[in-house]
Every structure is written in structure tokens, then in C-alpha cells.
Motif scaffolding. Structure first.
Motif, PDB file in Angstrom:
ATOM      1  N   SER A   1     -12.773   8.070  11.303  1.00 19.49           N
ATOM      2  CA  SER A   1     -11.642   7.871  10.395  1.00 19.49           C
ATOM      3  C   SER A   1     -12.060   7.853   8.930  1.00 19.49           C
ATOM      4  CB  SER A   1     -10.893   6.585  10.740  1.00 19.49           C
ATOM      5  OG  SER A   1     -11.796   5.538  10.897  1.00 19.49           O
ATOM      6  N   THR A   2     -13.354   7.648   8.646  1.00 17.33           N
ATOM      7  CA  THR A   2     -13.779   7.611   7.243  1.00 17.33           C
ATOM      8  C   THR A   2     -14.822   8.681   6.904  1.00 17.33           C
ATOM      9  OG1 THR A   2     -15.355   5.904   7.894  1.00 17.33           O
ATOM     10  CG2 THR A   2     -13.313   5.158   6.862  1.00 17.33           C
TER      11      THR A   2
ATOM     12  N   PRO B   1      -5.991   8.477   1.454  1.00 16.68           N
ATOM     13  CA  PRO B   1      -5.705   9.017   2.776  1.00 16.68           C
ATOM     14  C   PRO B   1      -5.697   7.908   3.817  1.00 16.68           C
ATOM     15  CG  PRO B   1      -7.979   9.439   2.196  1.00 16.68           C
ATOM     16  CD  PRO B   1      -7.353   8.780   0.999  1.00 16.68           C
ATOM     17  N   THR B   2      -4.888   8.071   4.859  1.00 15.84           N
ATOM     18  CA  THR B   2      -5.061   7.182   6.006  1.00 15.84           C
ATOM     19  C   THR B   2      -6.243   7.770   6.768  1.00 15.84           C
ATOM     20  OG1 THR B   2      -3.331   8.453   7.075  1.00 15.84           O
ATOM     21  CG2 THR B   2      -2.710   6.322   6.186  1.00 15.84           C
ATOM     22  N   SER B   3      -6.309   7.629   8.065  1.00 16.62           N
ATOM     23  CA  SER B   3      -7.483   8.089   8.796  1.00 16.62           C
ATOM     24  C   SER B   3      -7.780   9.565   8.534  1.00 16.62           C
ATOM     25  CB  SER B   3      -7.246   7.878  10.285  1.00 16.62           C
ATOM     26  OG  SER B   3      -8.322   8.408  11.004  1.00 16.62           O
ATOM     27  N   TYR B   4      -9.078   9.871   8.346  1.00 11.03           N
ATOM     28  CA  TYR B   4      -9.521  11.257   8.233  1.00 11.03           C
ATOM     29  C   TYR B   4      -9.561  11.941   9.605  1.00 11.03           C
ATOM     30  CZ  TYR B   4     -10.929  12.073   3.384  1.00 11.03           C
ATOM     31  OH  TYR B   4     -10.940  12.321   2.044  1.00 11.03           O
TER      32      TYR B   4
ATOM     33  N   GLU C   1      -3.196   2.918  -8.120  1.00  7.43           N
ATOM     34  CA  GLU C   1      -1.855   2.553  -7.657  1.00  7.43           C
ATOM     35  C   GLU C   1      -0.975   2.062  -8.798  1.00  7.43           C
ATOM     36  OE1 GLU C   1      -3.374  -0.065  -4.815  1.00  7.43           O
ATOM     37  OE2 GLU C   1      -3.550   1.479  -3.284  1.00  7.43           O
TER      38      GLU C   1
ATOM     39  N   TYR D   1     -13.029   8.709  -4.108  1.00  8.85           N
ATOM     40  CA  TYR D   1     -13.524   9.688  -3.144  1.00  8.85           C
ATOM     41  C   TYR D   1     -14.308  10.747  -3.906  1.00  8.85           C
ATOM     42  CZ  TYR D   1     -10.382   7.428   0.136  1.00  8.85           C
ATOM     43  OH  TYR D   1      -9.772   6.496   0.935  1.00  8.85           O
TER      44      TYR D   1
ATOM     45  N   ARG E   1      -3.389  -4.453  -2.151  1.00  8.04           N
ATOM     46  CA  ARG E   1      -3.003  -3.312  -1.329  1.00  8.04           C
ATOM     47  C   ARG E   1      -2.749  -3.741   0.119  1.00  8.04           C
ATOM     48  NH1 ARG E   1      -7.448   0.254  -0.474  1.00  8.04           N
ATOM     49  NH2 ARG E   1      -7.557   0.401  -2.729  1.00  8.04           N
TER      50      ARG E   1
ATOM     51  N   THR F   1     -13.825   3.666   0.142  1.00  9.04           N
ATOM     52  CA  THR F   1     -12.611   3.984   0.893  1.00  9.04           C
ATOM     53  C   THR F   1     -11.399   3.300   0.270  1.00  9.04           C
ATOM     54  OG1 THR F   1     -13.918   4.210   2.887  1.00  9.04           O
ATOM     55  CG2 THR F   1     -11.563   3.898   3.198  1.00  9.04           C
TER      56      THR F   1
ATOM     57  N   ARG G   1     -10.751  -2.742  12.308  1.00  6.83           N
ATOM     58  CA  ARG G   1     -10.653  -1.692  11.299  1.00  6.83           C
ATOM     59  C   ARG G   1      -9.321  -1.759  10.590  1.00  6.83           C
ATOM     60  NH1 ARG G   1     -14.211   2.694  11.494  1.00  6.83           N
ATOM     61  NH2 ARG G   1     -15.713   2.562  13.192  1.00  6.83           N
TER      62      ARG G   1
ATOM     63  N   PHE H   1      -4.693   1.146   7.877  1.00  5.47           N
ATOM     64  CA  PHE H   1      -4.205   2.154   6.942  1.00  5.47           C
ATOM     65  C   PHE H   1      -5.249   3.169   6.516  1.00  5.47           C
ATOM     66  CE2 PHE H   1      -0.828  -0.815   6.947  1.00  5.47           C
ATOM     67  CZ  PHE H   1       0.302  -0.126   6.564  1.00  5.47           C
ATOM     68  N   ASN H   2      -6.554   2.865   6.656  1.00  5.40           N
ATOM     69  CA  ASN H   2      -7.531   3.906   6.354  1.00  5.40           C
ATOM     70  C   ASN H   2      -8.711   3.936   7.311  1.00  5.40           C
ATOM     71  OD1 ASN H   2      -9.333   1.927   5.419  1.00  5.40           O
ATOM     72  ND2 ASN H   2      -8.503   2.044   3.352  1.00  5.40           N
ATOM     73  N   GLY H   3      -8.662   3.119   8.345  1.00  6.91           N
ATOM     74  CA  GLY H   3      -9.662   3.219   9.408  1.00  6.91           C
ATOM     75  C   GLY H   3     -11.028   2.657   9.066  1.00  6.91           C
ATOM     76  N   GLU H   4     -11.194   2.102   7.858  1.00  7.28           N
ATOM     77  CA  GLU H   4     -12.506   1.571   7.500  1.00  7.28           C
ATOM     78  C   GLU H   4     -12.746   0.248   8.226  1.00  7.28           C
ATOM     79  OE1 GLU H   4     -15.101   1.235   3.437  1.00  7.28           O
ATOM     80  OE2 GLU H   4     -13.103   0.419   3.376  1.00  7.28           O
TER      81      GLU H   4
ATOM     82  N   ARG I   1     -16.606  -4.864  -1.278  1.00  8.15           N
ATOM     83  CA  ARG I   1     -15.855  -5.300  -2.458  1.00  8.15           C
ATOM     84  C   ARG I   1     -16.238  -6.698  -2.919  1.00  8.15           C
ATOM     85  NH1 ARG I   1     -13.445  -1.537   0.302  1.00  8.15           N
ATOM     86  NH2 ARG I   1     -12.001  -0.074  -0.691  1.00  8.15           N
TER      87      ARG I   1
END
Lengths: 313, 507
Positions: free
Chosen positions: B182-183, B45-48, B229, B204, A271, B200, A79, A82-85, A94
Motif C-alpha cells: 500500500s505504500t 493517495p490512499t493505498s498504492y 491541506e 512524495y 488529518r 506518506t 495500518r 486512508f493510506n495503508g502506512e 512524525r
């Protein structure tokens, strides 16, 4: 033929393994304190230490690579830090976005560069000079500049297309077209310039050959001579250039996706690398490596189909 | 030749179809309608999972959309009831008792009661979110279904504020073990994340929570937050009308944003300047002398730095407490007027008539700043020796600590958080653990005294820190947010990103 494909695929696997190891070690060398990067300036040293341990970053590098490799082989790429995906979800989601732009740009540039190349070779004179000049301009002006110009004119001022974002084809065809046309145009221009030159050269070269004179002498129409026979011979080198262009377009997509804020592999690469999101970068490296291996294989097969003299054994 | 004509006709037809299509496409953006609020942010966001990623600042709207906080800050920065309708301290301020709103449920249908709140607070405390340590040592209990107590060994003047930001976010305990926690957030907030149409890290999409307890506060049926960004992409989205509100990361684009007919809202949360960390002189003996630190403060032409580095968007300052703090004193901002000659004299008095060499860090992203700092310091005889530790190591090396002083942009938090962030002996940005009995005494009064005593001590602490030149701040940077002609906004004075509740349609 089958043996050739199997051999190429096996060498591809070895190549991907080597690339993955190099990428992993290089990322670590440049990475810095990843837990601190994830948590930012607000976190205390204790929280940073806890995060480091949670991610297993306090283990030896080879152990970490071994763990990554064993789970990657089973299809688990981990995963994002930085965002857990899930990396598999990030990359595959993508991939379709980037491929639709890059394949679109490849098709557009293949068609237009063949048309322009043949036109320049056959007509000569002012038309040839014009095509040559356009090629030079297309080659010299960087893609990102063209992209910025296209956004300003066609998205911001005229409002015909989207300035930012991406609408999936499954959601709306018109929305999808509005989001991919400008990136495709921006990416194609440089490629058209290069490939058109290649086609022009090959066609001029081929038309002076004996077999063309024979064909003409037999009374074949000029269109038939050019499109049936000359292009078939000239196609091989052009295809090779197009393959290089395709891989180059993947690189160009990095910048174009950033300008149009399109959630493709390019944007994700920028990123993930700047953040030091190693699981995601590794997923992208593997995906790019697979694409390059497969594209090269396909081009070899296509060349063999075009010209039986190219043997694949 | 027929083929050429056919091709041309096809191209024209295609162009017409596409133009027609894209007209419909841009209409679908829906910006400007009160049905949907479209915002741009500069970071996703990082992990939800709040135990891993709960964060405010630029990440606040993502969390605010799906979670509720126990308390809520209004657009003036005052704390208001939210999930907790009342809160009260015991006499020695070691136990905070909160009364919860009745009948609130999470979006998965599970009840939001005291035990769920306790589980969520513990989940945050025991996790690795950036502010997890603010809950260290705190114990949470649920005496009944609508009462929560927070017990701590000593008073924590920042606790109530913390409950209105990241540490106060309440996540459904039923979601803790979800594979996609987390998502795919589960909270009780005003919106539900539409995971199917979201990307993600990039886009969002949220839809209004049909069972929200405070429907009046929800002004839009749909919320979209696009992460852009690149400042150019933000500017293009603004010019093309593809958003209603946008975080402006690059103040140099403000005039273009205004040119597009957008309204600028601003606040000032971060200061930039030097942190003179080695105040005891253990690594750079020169910095142990207060005269040297004062001389450094006098070396900088702050107005010129603000103009050059921020196009004038911000305010020069010599103190680290923000203008919203009770400790802030405008007069302190003229303690060290720009005077290289006087600075040289001070250095001579301190025993360094020929100056000295100072080791600091630099990083390519702020090269112009580092060049100007070196130049202004060299004017008073201090030679700066820069090392680039690599972007990923900048903060780590600063806090190791590996350098006696450094340039930095730091957040100006509410007072008690600020003190524990950059002044107290154990503060993160006091890496040399420098201690001063006077400072300790002020801190103790701020923590244990009455409100009046605490306010006075905060003022005195700020004056003392400026006088002792613990820092050499240059300016507070303007934080900028822009809204289109159809959108009203009251911008929080205390967060980098506006509250999603403070947007409303104009028509």
C-alpha cells in the motif's frame, strides 16, 4: 526512589489503558460511515459494504476494541485506513519532527524566560514593566497569528527560512534549521510569557527570604546569590509550569505544523481525526499519553534533584 | 556584565550563521529547474495497491507517476494509445480487444505482458477501490502475450474512457502480496517512488524510471508532490517559490496567486445545487409533482449564488451534463429564470398555495450555502427543515435514502459514467431508484445504438431531465490550477488535477 518510579509507571499504564478505551469508543460514536468516507462519493453501496467487512467494522464495538488492544499490546498498531502506512511507522516518523520542535521551543522558552524573569525581578522599574508588558503581549497574541506573521515576513518576503515543509536533520543541518526555527519561535513566545512571569514571581519571593539576607551578609556576590541559590529554590515551581507548557506546546504544535505544512504529530492528528482514521488516532493517543506520563515523571525527578526537600517516597 | 555581552555576541553570530545556512537551504529546493518538478496537491493517495485505492481526480498524479494506464487521455481529453497500441470492439460491442506494446517491464524487472494485465484488471475488479464496481461482471483474458480481451454482457460506452483513468492502471502482479504494497508501488510508470525520502501522506519524491518505454514523455528527472491541506500553506508555498505548480482549492485566493506572478489554468468539473431525489413523492409527496420541482428551480438567483459562494469563479447552469458533453445544450441554462412570483404560482397550481415544509440535510462546512438555499426557498413559501447528520454520515444518509432532497456538489463525468452515477435506475445518486420509461428508452439507445443515435439520445435525455426538473443545479465550480513563471501546462478539461505529462519547463 525506585519504588516511586515503578509505582508511577504502573499508574501510567493504567491511565493509558483507560484513555485508549475512552478514545476508541468516542471515535466510534463520532465516526459515521467510515468505509464511505474512505471511498468517497464514487463508490457503489456494494463496494462500501465490501470495504466495511474488509476492515471488520461490522463487528461489535467491544470485539473491535479487544482485537485492537491484543495486537497493540504486542506492538502491532495496525495500518492507516486512508493510506495503508503502518501506524507505528507513521507515529514514530512524525514523533521526531514534533519533538524537535517542541523540545526546541521548551529549551528556548526555558532559557529566555529564566533570563527575562531574573532580569525583571532584579532590575525592577522600567525594565520590569517592559518585561511584564512583553509577557502580557506574548500571552495575549495567539500562537497561530504569530506563526502566520513569521511566515509572511521571514519566509515569504525575506526568504530566510522555509514557508512549508520539513528537512530532516539527517539530510541537511541548514535545511533542518531553516524548517524548524520559525515554528520554534512561534511556539516559544506564549510559553516564554507564562514562564517568565512565574520565574519573576519566584525570584522576588525568594530574595526577600531570610536565607538570602544571610547569604548576602556573608559577602557572596549577587550573581552567586541569584543563580546558585535563589534560582535553585525558585526553579521548582518554574519547572512545574514548564512541564505544563511542554504538554501545551504539543497542542500548539497541532496548529503550527498545519500552518508550516510540517509532517509532525500535530498535522497527522488533524488529518487522522477529521478523516476518522481510527488506527492512526489510537496510535497518536497512545504516543501522546506516554509522552505526558514520562514528562511528568521526569519533572518530579528533576524537582527532587533541585531540591532535596521534595521527597519522592 | 561580561556574560550579557558574550550572550549577545553569540546570538548575533548564530543569527548570521543561520541566515547564511538558510540561503543555501532555499537554494536546495530546486524549484524552477527543469531537473525537478515540484507540485502541491490537496490530498494524498490512499493505498498504492490499485485493488484497494486506485483513484483519479485529485489523487491522479500520485498514481500516474508510478503506473501506466492501458490508454491515455491527451491534454484535449482525447483518448490515445499508451500501454495498448490499438483497441477494437466486436460488432455487438461486447468484446474489446486490446493490443499491448511489446517489451515493457515493471520496475521490479518482471515483464508487463497480457497475463500481467489480466491479473491487474482482475485485481482491480475484485478489490475495494472506489470505482471497482465499474468492472463488475467483466471478464478478462489473454489469448497471447500481447493481446487482452475484455468481455461484457452488454455494451459499456464508458469502457474505453475507464481504461484511461483509475480502472486502467496496471500494477505488477509480483507486488500483490508485498507486505508494504500500500505504500511501495510497483508499476511500469515514468517514475519510481523514493520511499526513503518520502513521508506518506505529506511528501512524495519520485525519480525518473531509467528503463521507461516512453522517455520522450518524461520532461523532468525528479518529481516531488507535497500534500498541502491548508489553503494558506498553499499560498505561502506559492509566494515563497517552493513549488512549480499548485492545486488551488480556495478560489478566493486566486487574485493573490496571480499577484505572485503565477498563471491560472481552469476547468469546470463539479456542479453544485439541489438533488431533487424523491421524484415519485414517496417520502415528500410534494416533490412527486413536476410543477413543484420546476418551482424550486425558479426560486434560485443563480448569478447571485455564484457571486456570493464562489466569488464569481464558475458558470451558472441548470443542467447536470458538463459543457464538454454531446448532451450539453447552452439554451437549457435559461429554462428556469429566477422568478419567485412565477414559482409561487406554479406551487399554487400544484396544489400548494401555502407552500410546504421540506426536510433536508446540512453540514457546518457549507453553512452559508445552506442558509441561502433556505432563504431562497422560503421566498416561494417552502420552509426548509435542516438536520445535521454529522460529517461522516452526509453521503451515507443521502444514499440511504433518508431525505427527499439535498444540496450536494457532484462530479460531472463523461456521459455514460454520469448517467450511471446520477440518472439510471441503479445509479448511486438515484437512491430512490426512480424510474421513468422515457429515460430508460434514452439510456437503452445510448448504450446499444450507433454513435449518432447515442449522441442524439444523450441530447434528448438531457433536455428531458431538465424539463422534468430532476435536479436544481446552481452552477459549475471553477477548478483551478496555478503554475509558476518557469512552467508550461496544458490543463486536462476532464480531471481535477493536470496530467503529469502535460507539465514542461519553459527554458
Amino acid at each position: 526512589m525506585l519504588a516511586f518510579i515503578v509505582r508511577r509507571l504502573l499508574s501510567g499504564v493504567v491511565l493509558i489503558a483507560v484513555i485508549s478505551f475512552l478514545a476508541f469508543t468516542l471515535l466510534y460514536a463520532a465516526g459515521g460511515d467510515i468505509a464511505r468516507r474512505i471511498l468517497g462519493e464514487n463508490a457503489t453501496a456494494e463496494t462500501v459494504a465490501k470495504k466495511t467487512a474488509e476492515l471488520g467494522l461490522n463487528r461489535p464495538l467491544l470485539v473491535q476494541y479487544g482485537d485492537w488492544l491484543t495486537s497493540a499490546v504486542t506492538g502491532n498498531l495496525g495500518r492507516s485506513w486512508f493510506n495503508g502506512e503502518l501506524v507505528s511507522v507513521s507515529v514514530s516518523g512524525r514523533l521526531s519532527v514534533t519533538l524537535s520542535i517542541v523540545i526546541g521551543a521548551t529549551l528556548v522558552s526555558a532559557i529566555l524566560s529564566v533570563l527575562l524573569g531574573v532580569l525583571a525581578a532584579r532590575r525592577g522599574g522600567a525594565i520590569d514593566a517592559g518585561v511584564q508588558f512583553l509577557s502580557l503581549v506574548g500571552f495575549a497574541v495567539p500562537g497561530f497569528l504569530i506563526a502566520l506573521l513569521l511566515v509572511l515576513v521571514f519566509a515569504v518576503n525575506l526568504g530566510w527560512f522555509k514557508a512549508t515543509g520539513y528537512t530532516p536533520l539527517t539530510t541537511s543541518l541548514s535545511g533542518w534549521l531553516a524548517s524548524v526555527i520559525l515554528p520554534i519561535v512561534a511556539l516559544s513566545i506564549g510559553a516564554i510569557a507564562t514562564v517568565a512571569q512565574q520565574v519573576r514571581g519566584s525570584v522576588i519571593d525568594a530574595t526577600s527570604r531570610d536565607y538570602v539576607r544571610t547569604l548576602r551578609a556573608r559577602g557572596l556576590s549577587e550573581n552567586s546569590v541569584i543563580y546558585r541559590h535563589v534560582l535553585r529554590n525558585a526553579g521548582g515551581p518554574a519547572l512545574a509550569v514548564l512541564a505544563v507548557q511542554f504538554v501545551g506546546l504539543l497542542g500548539g504544535a497541532v496548529i503550527v505544523e498545519q500552518i508550516f505544512a510540517i509532517p509532525g504529530m500535530g498535522q497527522l492528528s488533524v488529518r487522522a481525526t477529521t478523516q476518522g482514521d481510527i488506527p492512526v488516532v489510537m496510535g497518536l493517543v497512545i504516543a501522546f499519553a506516554i509522552i505526558v506520563v514520562v514528562v511528568n515523571l521526569l519533572i518530579d525527578l528533576a524537582q527532587a534533584a533541585l531540591n532535596p526537600k521534595v521527597r519522592l517516597s | 556584565m561580561f556574560r550579557w555581552k558574550a550572550t549577545a555576541a553569540l546570538a548575533v553570530a548564530a543569527a548570521l550563521v543561520l541566515t547564511g545556512c538558510s540561503g543555501g537551504g532555499s537554494g536546495e529546493n530546486g524549484s524552477g529547474s527543469s531537473d525537478r518538478l515540484t507540485l502541491t496537491a490537496i490530498i494524498g493517495p490512499t493505498s498504492y495497491d490499485i485493488g484497494a485505492g486506485a483513484e483519479y481526480g485529485n489523487r491522479s498524479p500520485f498514481f500516474q507517476a508510478v503506473f501506466d494506464t492501458l490508454l491515455q487521455k491527451d491534454s484535449t481529453g482525447e483518448i490515445q494509445p499508451w500501454l495498448a497500441t490499438a483497441w477494437e470492439y466486436n460488432d455487438d460491442r461486447t468484446v474489446l480487444t486490446l493490443t499491448l506494446r511489446d517489451g515493457v517491464t515493471f520496475t521490479d524487472g518482471t515483464p508487463l505482458d497480457a497475463s500481467a494485465v489480466v491479473a491487474s484488471l482482475e485485481h482491480f475488479r475484485d478489490g475495494t477501490a472506489p470505482q471497482a464496481a465499474t468492472f463488475a461482471g467483466k471478464e478478462f483474458a489473454a489469448p497471447d502475450a500481447t493481446t487482452v480481451t475484455i468481455t461484457q454482457a452488454a455494451p459499456d460506452p464508458s469502457l474505453v474512457n475507464l481504461l484511461s483513468i483509475a480502472p486502467g492502471l496496471i500494477q505488477a502482479p509480483s507486488s500483490f502480496g508485498n507486505a508494504d504494497v500500500s505504500t511501495n508501488p510497483v508499476g511500469s510508470g515514468p517514475y519510481v517512488l523514493d520511499t526513503a525520502s518520502s513521508v506518506t501522506g505529506t511528501t512524495y519524491n519520485y525519480t525518473a524510471n531509467p528503463d521507461y518505454w516512453n522517455k520522450d514523455a518524461v520532461k523532468y528527472q525528479n518529481l516531488t508532490i507535497n500534500v498541502l491541506e491548508d489553503p494558506t500553506a498553499t499560498l505561502n508555498a506559492i509566494r515563497a517559490g517552493e513549488a512549480n505548480g499548485a492545486k488551488i482549492a480556495d478560489n478566493n485566493t486566486i487574485s493573490e496567486v496571480e499577484g505572485a506572478g503565477w498563471t491560472i489554468e481552469s476547468n469546470e468539473l463539479d456542479f453544485q445545487g439541489l438533488l431533487l431525489l424523491d421524484r415519485a413523492g414517496t417520502m415528500a409527496p410534494e416533490l412527486g409533482n413536476v410543477k413543484v420541482r420546476q418551482a424550486i428551480n425558479m426560486a434560485f438567483d443563480r448569478e447571485a449564488l455564484l457571486q456570493t459562494l464562489q466569488t464569481g469563479y464558475g458558470t451558472v447552469t441548470e443542467q447536470v451534463f458538463p459543457a464538454t458533453s454531446v448532451g450539453y445544450d447552452e439554451k437549457l441554462d435559461s429554462t428556469y429564470p429566477y422568478d419567485p412570483a412565477a414559482a409561487k404560482e406554479l406551487l399554487a397550481e400544484a396544489g400548494y398555495p401555502n407552500g410546504f415544509t421540506l426536510n433536508m440535510m446540512s453540514t457546518p462546512a457549507f453553512q452559508q450555502t445552506f442558509d441561502l438555499v433556505a432563504q431562497q426557498l422560503s421566498d416561494i413559501g417552502i420552509t426548509v427543515n435542516y438536520t445535521d447528520p454529522g460529517t461522516g454520515n452526509f453521503i451515507t444518509d443521502m444514499l440511504a435514502p433518508k431525505y427527499p432532497a439535498t444540496w450536494m456538489a457532484l462530479e460531472q463525468n463523461p456521459d455514460w459514467q454520469l448517467i450511471n452515477f446520477m440518472i439510471a435506475p441503479g445509479a448511486t445518486f438515484n437512491p430512490f431508484k426512480y424510474e421513468d420509461p422515457k429515460v430508460d428508452a434514452y439510456i437503452s439507445t445510448i448504450q446499444n445504438g450507433s454513435q449518432d443515435e447515442a449522441d442524439t439520445a444523450t441530447k434528448e435525455l438531457n433536455t428531458y431531465i431538465v424539463d422534468q426538473a430532476w435536479f436544481a443545479p446552481f452552477f459549475r465550480v471553477q477548478g483551478t490550477f496555478a503554475t509558476d513563471a518557469n512552467t508550461n501546462l496544458d490543463f486536462w478539461p476532464t480531471n481535477a488535477y493536470p496530467s503529469i505529462f502535460d507539465f514542461s519547463p519553459k527554458n
